[in-house]
Design an enzyme around this catalytic site. Structure first.
Site, PDB file in Angstrom:
ATOM      1  N   CYS A 157     -93.049-129.105  19.781  1.00  0.00           N
ATOM      2  CA  CYS A 157     -93.657-130.193  20.562  1.00  0.00           C
ATOM      3  C   CYS A 157     -94.752-129.630  21.469  1.00  0.00           C
ATOM      4  CB  CYS A 157     -92.605-130.893  21.408  1.00  0.00           C
ATOM      5  SG  CYS A 157     -91.247-131.626  20.471  1.00  0.00           S
ATOM      6  N   HIS A 178     -98.477-130.596  23.057  1.00  0.00           N
ATOM      7  CA  HIS A 178     -98.279-131.252  24.348  1.00  0.00           C
ATOM      8  C   HIS A 178     -98.036-130.288  25.502  1.00  0.00           C
ATOM      9  CE1 HIS A 178     -98.297-135.203  22.483  1.00  0.00           C
ATOM     10  NE2 HIS A 178     -97.412-134.778  21.599  1.00  0.00           N
ATOM     11  N   ARG A 208     -91.308-142.799  18.321  1.00  0.00           N
ATOM     12  CA  ARG A 208     -92.398-141.864  18.599  1.00  0.00           C
ATOM     13  C   ARG A 208     -91.967-140.430  18.282  1.00  0.00           C
ATOM     14  NH1 ARG A 208     -97.534-141.372  18.404  1.00  0.00           N
ATOM     15  NH2 ARG A 208     -96.685-139.844  16.977  1.00  0.00           N
ATOM     16  N   CYS A 250     -93.409-137.791  15.421  1.00  0.00           N
ATOM     17  CA  CYS A 250     -93.858-136.420  15.729  1.00  0.00           C
ATOM     18  C   CYS A 250     -93.161-135.405  14.824  1.00  0.00           C
ATOM     19  CB  CYS A 250     -93.579-136.094  17.193  1.00  0.00           C
ATOM     20  SG  CYS A 250     -94.680-136.907  18.359  1.00  0.00           S
TER      21      CYS A 250
END
Length: 275
Positions: A184, A188, A232, A236
């Site tokens: 992730c 991010h 969401r 991802c």
């Protein structure tokens, strides 16, 4: 042998010309995207996600399932049937379930325990395809989230089980795995990144997490439906080519607990409106 320095000089020269042009294009693109965002937000009542919140309210109050009862006895943490402000205090540990739950996971648990619905069936295809309306669980989650809109994230996350969930979410957020060796944090954990025209929020940074986490569930114009936080995360994981992330799994709950902790004190504006 002298040709190589000449080639390198040419490449360097072209690069020095292209980089400023690319930066200028990025700046213009960001201006256009920001104008688009403002146009979407000018009239909040034009958000189609509000229709799903209304549908979710009807589903919450309607007797359904083998037991033919409504979800008005579902305890989201503030007492049976109390919805106002409940989303703002999730994720949290629920003693009756013996685990930490986010909003969708808790609603799923109530649908199974109170209404007698089959949770295994509900999580087989829990999210809509592009152009299809959000499914019933997602609509109910959108309703629940909307009843905390305008409030601040205030999940305590101080019980031992809650701290464990946040710690696991932190590890999962930064753990590189899968065929692309992504995590992730690949997308991010750095400011200013973008994929195509989609800005990638710097979720490791609490200040930026406060600005965006509270906008989910959100209506996505590009897919013309509401997307919940569980959806969401699944999307991802799909983009990272990871195994399918099951709704309500320990992994999904831990990641949401971590994001919620990072967004502590941030505004909730659900359902949000996204590109």
């Amino acid at each position: 042998m002298k040709i190589f320095p000449n080639i390198m000089a040419c490449i360097l020269g072209v690069t020095l010309v292209i980089l400023p042009q690319a930066r200028a294009q990025d700046a213009e693109t960001e201006k256009a995207i920001e104008k688009y965002r403002q146009m979407l937000k000018e009239d909040p009542w034009s958000n189609p996600g509000l229709l799903d919140a209304d549908r979710g309210e009807a589903l919450w109050k309607t007797p359904r399932g083998p037991k033919n009862v409504s979800l008005e006895q579902c305890d989201l943490g503030k007492g049976a049937g109390k919805v106002d402000g409940a989303f703002a205090e999730l994720s949290r540990y629920f003693a009756d379930a013996g685990r930490v739950m986010d909003a969708e996971t808790r609603i799923l648990w109530c649908m199974e325990k109170l209404q007698g619905l089959d949770a295994a069936e509900l999580v087989k295809r829990p999210h809509p395809a592009a152009g299809q309306p959000v499914k019933e669980l997602g609509a109910i989650a959108t309703y629940v989230a909307s009843k905390s809109s305008g409030m601040k994230y205030a999940a305590k996350l101080d019980a031992p089980q809650e701290k464990e969930a946040v710690a696991l979410g932190d590890q999962l957020f930064h753990r590189r795995s899968g065929p692309f060796d992504f995590s992730c944090s690949t997308c991010h954990a750095t400011p200013g990144l973008r994929i195509r025209l989609q800005g990638l929020p710097f979720l490791e940074n609490p200040q930026e997490a406060k600005q965006v986490v509270g906008e989910w569930p959100a209506y996505r114009v590009s897919s013309t439906h509401v997307m919940t936080m569980q959806h969401r995360l699944l999307d991802c994981y799909w983009q990272m080519r990871m195994p399918e992330l099951q709704l309500g799994s320990d992994v999904s709950v831990a990641l949401i607990a971590y994001l919620t902790k990072n967004a502590e004190g941030g505004d909730i504006a659900a359902p949000g409106l996204k590109r």
